[in-house]
Structures are given as C-alpha cells and as structure tokens.
Design an enzyme around this catalytic site. Structure first.
Site, PDB file in Angstrom:
ATOM      1  CG  ASP A 117      -1.546   1.331   1.487  1.00  0.00           C
ATOM      2  OD1 ASP A 117      -2.329   1.759   0.633  1.00  0.00           O
ATOM      3  OD2 ASP A 117      -1.254   1.951   2.523  1.00  0.00           O
ATOM      4  CG  ASP A 379      -0.764   2.899   6.909  1.00  0.00           C
ATOM      5  OD1 ASP A 379      -0.797   4.017   7.441  1.00  0.00           O
ATOM      6  OD2 ASP A 379      -1.170   2.696   5.742  1.00  0.00           O
TER       7      ASP A 379
END
Length: 654
Positions: A117, A379
């Site tokens: 990501d 995250d």
C-alpha cells in the site's frame, strides 16, 4: 454502511481463513522425518538379520536392531525448528520488526513478491495542498472554500482523513470574502471506499469533492482541456481532487436535512466545476532503498493504491520503479476482467491504482492462486483484509489503524519499513540454518546405521551398545544441532533460496553418512588391532562423535556453535575418562594412542566432507543478476526440491 454492506466487511469475507498447514518449516521437517523413519527401521532390521547370520542369540540380535533403529530417528528436528524460529523472531526486534506469528519468519524466506500500500506505508501520509487550479470564472479562494465545505468532520470531531485535514488547513489560510464566514454545512456525506467523493450541504449550496473521473462525470460541459489539466497535475505526482458545487432550492435543502443520504442523488449530476486541488505526499526517505534492495534479492514489488493511475506511476518512478503505462491497471479495469484475465494480468502489472479493499484482496488472492507467494504491507483499515489474505501479512505502525496491525503476522513499529528487508533475509537464513542442522542430524544418524551394519556383518553384533548410542545422540543431536539452528551460517546466504533444497539435503546426508561411517570404521579397526573390543568401541565412539561435531563446525563458526561443539567433546572425554562412569557406558579410558586414533579419524572425515562440499557447491549463486521491473512473474512448476503447493517464480519483476 454497516454489517455485511460495509466495504471492509465484504473484503474480509473474501479471505478464507488460516493458511493451509501443509506448507512451511514444520511440514517440511515432518516430511523429512517420515522419509527417514523407514530407512532407520530398515537399518535396525538389517543389523538384527546380520547378527543372527553371524550366530548371535535372538535376544541380543533384536536388542541391537532396536537400539540402532531408535538411535537413527532424528528426534532433534522439532527442537531445531522451534529454536530457529524463536531466535529469528528475537533478532528481528532489533530492526523494529515484531513477529506475532512465529512461522511467518520462515514464510518470508519463501516470498516471491511484496505488495505495498502506498499512502502511510511507502509515503509519510503528510499531505499538503501544493497546487490549486480554479475553473474559468472561479477564483482559487472559492475552490479552496468549496473543498473545505465538502470535508466534513468525523462524527462532529476532528477530520478523519489526511486529505480533509490538508484541505481544511489550506482553506483556513485564505481570508473569507468581506471578512464574513460562509454558512455552516447542515448535512454531510463522508468519503468512504467504494464512493470516491464526499459532500456537504449548506442552506443554499451542495459542495462536492472527490476523484476527478467521478466528479467530472457529474459536471456538464467538461471538455478535453479540463481532462488535460487533470493529466498534467497527476503527471507531476500530485493527488488530484476535483471540486464542484450545485445551487439548491430551499425545498431541496430542506429535503436533504430530513434525509441526508439523498445527497448522493443530488451529487450525481447538475454539478458545476469549481476547480482542482493538487495534494503532495512525501515518500519515506528509506522507501527507495528498500525497493532497490528487494530487487537485488530477486523479490518482486507491486504497488496497490487508491491514487489516480498517472499519479501512482509518477510516485513509483520517484521510488525507483521503472514502470510503463502498460504495467498500470485501475480498479475499474480490474473489475471488468474475467477471472482468467485477472490471473493473466496480475503477474504482468506492477501498479494497481484506484483499488478498493475488495480489489486489494482479489489481487493478493489471484497472485497466490497463480503460484506466487505474496507478502502484503499496509497500515490502513482498508488494507487489513489483504494483509490477512497474503502468505505473510505485514502491518506498519505509523499512526495507522489497529485493524491492520491486528491482522498482521509481522508488525513494523515506528514506520521502520526497512525492517522488512531484514525479515526477508532472516527468513532465507533460517532455511539455510535449519537445513544445515538437519543435514548434520540425518548425516550423523546415517553414519551410525552404516557403522552398525558393517560391525554386525563382521562380528555379529553392533560395536556400539545402547548406552553409547544414547551418549552419541546427547553429544551431537541436542545441543550442537540446536546451536547450529540459531547461529549464523559460515557461508553466504543463497539469494535464490526459497525453502529446503531436498536433493541437495539428501546428497549432503549421503556424503556425511558414508564419510562418518568410514572414519568410525577405520578408528574401530585400528582400536581392534591395538586393544580389546571394549577399547575399540570406545575409539569408535570418539571418532563418531568427533566427526559429527566437525561437520557442525563446517556449517557455522559462530561462537555458540564452537563453544557447544568443544564443550560436547570435552564432556564426552570426561565421561569416558572416569573409570566408573566409563564402565557404566561400556567404555574404557583411553590413552594418547586411542585418542589419536579416534580424533585423527574424525579430523580426516571432517576434511573429506569439507572438500566434497566445496566440489559440489559449484559457482556462487549470490552473484545472480537482478531482474527488471518489466519482466512478468512466471511461476515454476512444483518439483521435488520444493514440495510445497506453490513455488517461486523464475523471473520476478521489480
């Protein structure tokens, strides 16, 4: 949305659950034990048969066979696996990597590609409005104020999204016209995954901000020039937010007050473009080096982000990824593909842009089903399901969400993403350490069986009794092999290792078994010429233990391994030198000649094994050239060397 209708819930439901138990270190060692067990049983039976043929009584022949069979079982392997994983997890804490699931360390050694990501993982998620482009007839200040109106607070509290925080801060620096503040919004429609815009309503106006392709579709009269502006801003690495508004009648505003969900209906058409905001996000200083190091380890990299495809490509280039437009795919394009086409493009594309949480899970699962072992690093809460779906899920603690951390197998604290590199290297080294320990265990046991067979064929009984075999296992299986499993190997770590190389392992076992048996037989023969049978068996015991400890030192020169090997040899020497204890073990104290015969044979076996290993190792594999980002992943078919359901690709992309 709540419950089953929530985007994250739908993504989570795509994840089937725990990984299959038929992969990994424990499974591989179980397979090795199962394959070694018939060999040990056969060796024991052969010793019994040879003893009977040489005239031994049935009871003694059977006892010798059972002793050999039991001694040859590699009972130290479960200990090796447990200690190796625990030691790796402990070492990784120094690099900010906390291992929540111990088996994830060895799984990292088999990873073929890492999916990242972007926001908050490779970037700092510190957004700021770097550029404002107003639509014709509109000022920059109006565009900023309109965007700020469309950035509703989270449940009346502070703004939940970094994008909203950056927009509100930028708007606060712009003075209100005539010193008066605008009307406060009376209804909100927050941004969420799957709905790429947010909106708010005042008494007379609807303000909307979101993805350009969504907002512009609701605006009338948008020409190529406007789309060119979006492309130019995205091409500079900016996250582009389109801002639009719509005048409302009092009745429409009143209806929205009563049903705030109706905002979505009013935002689908009839909007007037106000302008564009370009937000910048700073990449982490260590991100580019991390991706370059992964490339040198022949680990592929994929970027999964919600950004515009052009923005994602520019940021990828800033991070050192050389990516062409043909290697970028959007979430809409992904959803339009058939399952078969998704399996084809997932190994070819590097950047996956405008992806929803469901899309992220689908990308990870498709990679896994295509034979590519995958790690997912993220995250955010929208990464949690994909983290759970990957072979190894990695959560980054950088102010991110608890769901991502709780779903992860490994957690990188304080945003220390460089800990991922150490974790992968530790995983590969773990395989190498365990393979060295296992080869010592199995090679030593094979030497014991072969020596017992030779002795039984010559004398009708095994030269080593049950107590002596137990002493051998204590001196060479428990502590030395465990020390080898937790210590750094003496040679370089093979960058191409993805698990146990079983052909190489069995070849090493055969070489070590034959060499150890030959050295032990030679020492026994010399002891038989110069003394009684009890002395000869003692000399053989010294040679057997010495040869196995010498093999341990060949694999690692770490202080713990050296200390354990020397300590084990000293302990054995003490036991056989004390008359009462030596007699209890069936041994006899040795003089200088006996020690020279035993240790000399062990030293010769160690040198022979070292020469054989050097001759069979071949060219150094560590100098393999890295592959480029443009090369697609090509999964290899499973082989006997990698008895896992999915194996490594032959040419991972950057």
């Amino acid at each position: 949305a709540v419950g089953a209708d929530a985007q994250e819930r739908r993504a989570a439901e795509l994840v089937s659950g725990d990984l299959p138990s038929d992969i990994g270190l424990q499974h591989q060692l179980s397979q090795l034990t199962n394959r070694a067990f018939p060999v040990s049983m056969t060796g024991g039976a052969l010793v019994s048969v040879l003893a009977l043929l040489r005239g031994s009584v049935l009871r003694q022949a059977v006892a010798s066979g059972i002793a050999i069979a039991v001694a040859a079982v590699p009972e130290g392997m479960p200990l090796v696996a447990t200690l190796a994983q625990a030691a790796s997890a402990r070492r990784l804490t120094k690099f900010g990597a906390l291992v929540r699931v111990p088996r994830s360390v060895e799984a990292l050694g088999r990873i073929d590609v890492v999916c990242f990501d972007k926001t908050g993982t490779l970037s700092q998620n510190r957004l700021r409005v770097a550029e404002v482009v107003a639509a014709p007839g509109t000022s920059r200040e109006e565009a900023l104020r309109c965007a700020a109106h469309a950035a509703p607070p989270s449940n009346g509290g502070p703004h939940a999204h970094a994008t909203d925080v950056a927009i509100v801060e930028a708007a606060a620096s712009v003075p209100s016209p005539n010193g008066h503040s605008a009307s406060a919004p009376v209804a909100h429609l927050p941004f969420r995954s799957g709905r790429s815009f947010s909106a708010s309503v005042t008494d007379t106006e609807l303000a909307v901000k979101g993805a350009p392709e969504v907002v512009l579709a609701a605006c009338g009269g948008v020409g190529p020039a406007v789309e060119g502006t979006v492309a130019q801003m995205a091409g500079r690495g900016l996250r582009v937010i389109a801002v639009a508004r719509r005048q409302l009648s009092p009745d429409q505003a009143q209806a929205i007050r009563q049903e705030p969900d109706d905002i979505a209906d009013f935002a689908r058409d009839g909007l007037t473009l106000t302008g564009f905001l370009g937000l910048s996000d700073t990449p982490r200083a260590e991100a580019a080096d991390l991706l370059a190091d992964l490339r040198r380890l022949s680990v592929g990299v994929k970027l999964i982000t919600g950004d515009h495809p052009i923005t994602a490509q520019v940021i990828a280039e800033e991070l050192g990824l050389s990516v062409t437009a043909a290697q970028v795919i959007s979430g809409a394009e992904w959803d339009a593909l058939s399952r078969k086409d998704q399996e084809r493009v997932v190994t070819e594309r590097v950047i996956f842009a405008r992806m929803t949480p469901e899309n992220k899970v689908q990308v990870v699962q498709t990679l896994e089903s295509a034979g590519v072992r995958t790690a997912m690093v993220g995250d955010g809460a929208n990464d949690a399901a994909a983290i759970r779906a990957a072979t190894v899920g990695i959560g980054v603690v950088a102010g991110g969400s608890d769901p991502a951390h709780m779903a992860a197998d490994v957690v990188l604290v304080d945003a220390r993403i460089e800990g991922l590199l150490h974790a992968i290297q530790e995983g590969r080294q773990l395989w190498q350490r365990v393979q060295a320990a296992v080869s010592v265990l199995l090679g030593g046991n094979a030497g014991e069986v072969l020596f017992a067979i030779v002795g039984s064929a010559i004398t009708g009984t095994s030269p080593l009794n049950t107590r002596q075999l137990l002493l051998v296992n204590m001196m060479t299986d428990a502590l030395p092999a465990a020390a080898l499993a937790v210590s750094k190997p003496s040679g370089p770590v093979d960058p191409g290792i993805r698990g146990p190389d079983q052909p190489a392992l069995w070849r090493a076992v055969a070489i070590r078994g034959v060499t150890t048996a030959a050295a032990t037989t030679a020492a026994w023969a010399m002891g038989s010429v110069t003394g009684r049978p009890q002395r000869a068996s003692t000399v053989a015991l010294v040679a057997l233990v010495g040869a196995e400890l010498g093999q341990t030192l060949l694999d690692s020169h770490a202080p713990l391994v050296v200390f354990t090997a020397v300590g084990s040899l000293a302990a054995m020497g003490t036991l056989i030198s004390i008359p009462v204890v030596s007699q209890l073990l069936g041994c006899t104290p040795l003089g200088p000649v006996g020690w020279a015969q035993g240790l000399g044979s062990a030293a010769a076996a160690t040198v022979a094994i070292g020469i054989a290993n050097r001759a069979l190792t071949g060219p150094d594999k560590s100098g393999a050239a890295p592959v480029g980002a443009g090369e697609p992943l090509r999964p290899r078919p499973a082989t006997a060397a990698h008895r896992v359901p999915v194996t490594a690709p032959s040419a991972p992309e950057q």
